[in-house]
Write an enzyme that holds these catalytic residues in place. Structure first.
Site, short mmCIF file in Angstrom:
data_model
loop_
_atom_site.label_atom_id
_atom_site.label_comp_id
_atom_site.label_asym_id
_atom_site.label_seq_id
_atom_site.Cartn_x
_atom_site.Cartn_y
_atom_site.Cartn_z
N CYS A 119 51.17 46.19 35.75
CA CYS A 119 50.83 45.02 36.57
C CYS A 119 51.11 43.71 35.85
O CYS A 119 51.09 42.64 36.46
CB CYS A 119 49.37 45.06 36.98
SG CYS A 119 48.93 46.48 37.98
N HIS A 253 45.26 37.97 37.71
CA HIS A 253 45.77 39.18 38.38
C HIS A 253 44.77 39.61 39.45
O HIS A 253 43.56 39.65 39.22
CB HIS A 253 45.96 40.28 37.34
CG HIS A 253 46.37 41.59 37.93
ND1 HIS A 253 47.37 41.69 38.87
CD2 HIS A 253 45.92 42.85 37.72
CE1 HIS A 253 47.52 42.97 39.21
NE2 HIS A 253 46.65 43.69 38.53
N ASN A 283 45.61 45.31 45.19
CA ASN A 283 46.32 45.10 43.93
C ASN A 283 47.79 45.47 44.14
O ASN A 283 48.12 46.64 44.33
CB ASN A 283 45.68 45.98 42.85
CG ASN A 283 46.35 45.84 41.50
OD1 ASN A 283 47.43 45.26 41.38
ND2 ASN A 283 45.70 46.38 40.48
C1 LIG Z 1 37.77 51.80 40.53
C2 LIG Z 1 36.50 50.96 40.60
C3 LIG Z 1 36.54 50.05 41.80
C4 LIG Z 1 35.30 51.88 40.72
O1 LIG Z 1 34.12 51.12 40.83
P1 LIG Z 1 32.82 51.58 40.08
O2 LIG Z 1 31.73 50.68 40.50
O3 LIG Z 1 33.15 51.66 38.61
O4 LIG Z 1 32.58 53.00 40.68
P2 LIG Z 1 32.46 54.38 39.89
O5 LIG Z 1 33.78 54.77 39.34
O6 LIG Z 1 31.30 54.25 38.94
O7 LIG Z 1 32.09 55.33 41.06
C5 LIG Z 1 30.84 55.24 41.69
C6 LIG Z 1 30.77 56.32 42.75
O8 LIG Z 1 31.62 55.94 43.85
C7 LIG Z 1 32.48 57.03 44.19
N1 LIG Z 1 33.72 56.50 44.70
C8 LIG Z 1 34.89 56.26 44.05
N2 LIG Z 1 35.79 55.76 44.89
C9 LIG Z 1 35.20 55.68 46.09
C10 LIG Z 1 35.61 55.24 47.35
N3 LIG Z 1 36.86 54.75 47.58
N4 LIG Z 1 34.75 55.28 48.38
C11 LIG Z 1 33.50 55.73 48.21
N5 LIG Z 1 33.05 56.18 47.03
C12 LIG Z 1 33.89 56.15 45.99
C13 LIG Z 1 32.65 57.80 42.92
O9 LIG Z 1 33.01 59.14 43.20
C14 LIG Z 1 31.27 57.68 42.30
O10 LIG Z 1 30.44 58.66 42.89
P3 LIG Z 1 29.39 59.49 42.00
O11 LIG Z 1 28.48 58.44 41.41
O12 LIG Z 1 28.76 60.36 43.00
O13 LIG Z 1 30.23 60.18 40.98
C15 LIG Z 1 36.35 50.11 39.30
O14 LIG Z 1 36.10 50.96 38.21
C16 LIG Z 1 37.57 49.29 39.01
O15 LIG Z 1 37.89 48.35 39.72
N6 LIG Z 1 38.29 49.56 37.89
C17 LIG Z 1 39.48 48.82 37.54
C18 LIG Z 1 40.64 49.31 38.36
C19 LIG Z 1 41.84 48.42 38.27
O16 LIG Z 1 41.75 47.25 38.40
N7 LIG Z 1 43.02 49.04 38.05
C20 LIG Z 1 44.28 48.40 38.04
C21 LIG Z 1 44.42 47.50 36.87
S1 LIG Z 1 45.98 46.70 36.91
#
Ligand SMILES: CC(C)(COP(=O)(O)OP(=O)(O)OC[C@H]1O[C@@H](n2cnc3c(N)ncnc32)[C@H](O)[C@@H]1OP(=O)(O)O)[C@@H](O)C(=O)NCCC(=O)NCCS
Length: 335
Positions: A119, A253, A283
């Site tokens: 990215c 970003h 994104n």
């Molecule tokens: C991916 C992201 C949004 C997840 O958010 P989070 O608050 O960390 O959520 P978690 O990973 O802790 O997951 C929490 C729960 O939601 C669930 N979950 C994940 N995706 C889900 C979705 N789309 N819908 C519903 N539930 C979801 C998970 O399974 C987890 O369930 P559990 O607690 O029963 O295991 C966050 O980690 C993020 O933004 N990371 C950076 C990603 C990014 O920017 N990548 C590109 C960089 S260029």
């Protein structure tokens, strides 16, 4: 890598963007995987994203963005002698999408290559284009950032599917009398590379059953992103002898509203200086910053003389910031 620019001043003299027509809402996604509009908005701030048509590849997104940027600069493809396309979803591994694009634009005198920095690709490409034009090796560069991430997503994996979208943006870089790019800070941490990968997409063999889908350790990437958005911005500002208070427009970003909010709070930007469009595009990887620039241009925030800070981060893991004095007259309605 960090430095103030030297040599002749270089700036963005044309800007264009393109997002595919098809809009996919959170409710649409909830019909494909086990997710909900509420969850996606609360955890990411994303409401909808654009998805390329079956027939559209990266060069098809790049072409309208590039044409817009060239028109804005008052140039044609023939005037360009360097084309860089930052992407992780090139039409194919080779020929380079930049070469295909050059052909479509009639840029017969141009060097053309693709650049892969996740990215952050657009930021790396800006730095290269700026340096080549500043040194005199190139006269006019076209830098495109974009991705068709919908092609490499696992459409059964809710944890990644909801985050990404397709789109592209393009800028023309030319020498200017004054203003333009002041400095860059770029970096990479390959040790964290495993947290955001596309296995099976190159010469490294994969286990049977592993597919060419984007894989991500969301929590680790989140931590990385919140850290580098702040440290990279601070580093480039310091290198250029500027402070957060000097910046008029902050273009981070567009990965997740929570990541942006964290950086904005830590750096101390007031909301009105921050460009956010992740709610409408998700994104878009290398398309993210140029799409955000195009939005800020349209809403009248980008005006000649304003100090603009951009910071990207992504696979690699990589990050990159640019600080520039905007020189292009506003395109915006609210003049
Ligand atoms: C991916 C992201 C949004 C997840 O958010 P989070 O608050 O960390 O959520 P978690 O990973 O802790 O997951 C929490 C729960 O939601 C669930 N979950 C994940 N995706 C889900 C979705 N789309 N819908 C519903 N539930 C979801 C998970 O399974 C987890 O369930 P559990 O607690 O029963 O295991 C966050 O980690 C993020 O933004 N990371 C950076 C990603 C990014 O920017 N990548 C590109 C960089 S260029």
């Amino acid at each position: 890598m960090i430095g103030r620019t030297t040599g002749r001043p270089v700036s963005i003299t044309g800007l264009g963007s393109y997002a595919p027509e098809r809009v996919l809402s959170n409710d649409d996604l909830a019909r494909i995987v086990d997710t909900s509009d509420e969850w996606i908005i609360e955890r990411t701030g994303i409401r909808e994203r654009r998805i390329a048509a079956e027939s559209e590849a990266m060069s098809d997104l790049a072409l309208p963005a590039a044409r817009q940027a060239l028109a804005r600069a008052g140039l044609t493809g023939r005037d360009i002698d360097l084309v860089i396309v930052a992407t992780v979803t090139a039409d194919m591994a080779f020929p380079a999408t930049a070469a295909l694009l050059s052909d479509q634009l009639g840029s017969t005198e141009a060097a053309a290559y693709d650049l892969s920095a996740g990215c952050t690709g657009f930021m790396y490409a800006l730095a290269q284009g700026q340096a080549m034009v500043s040194s005199g090796l190139a006269e006019r560069a076209l830098v495109v950032g974009g991705d068709v991430l919908s092609r490499i997503l696992d459409w059964t994996d809710r944890s990644t599917l909801v985050l990404f979208g397709d789109g592209a943006g393009a800028v023309v870089l030319e020498p200017v009398e004054e203003g333009g790019f002041l400095g860059f800070e770029l970096g990479a941490d390959g040790a964290g590379g495993r947290d955001l990968t596309l296995p099976g997409s190159g010469s490294r063999a994969v286990e049977p059953g592993q597919h060419e889908f984007l894989t991500m350790n969301g929590r680790e990437v989140f931590k990385f992103a919140t850290r580098v958005l702040v440290s990279s911005a601070e580093a480039v500002l310091e290198a250029c002898g500027k402070t957060v208070a000097d910046v008029d427009v902050y273009v981070p970003h567009q990965a997740n509203v929570r990541i942006i909010d964290h950086a904005v709070r830590k750096l101390g930007f007031p909301d009105e200086k921050v460009v956010v469009n992740v709610d409408r595009y998700g994104n878009t990887s290398s398309g993210s910053i140029p799409l955000a620039l195009a939005d800020a241009d349209l809403d009248g925030r980008l005006r000649a003389g304003r100090l603009v800070l951009m910071t990207g981060m992504g696979a690699g893991l990589t990050w990159g910031s640019a600080l520039m004095e905007w020189t292009l007259d506003t395109n915006g309605a609210s003049q």
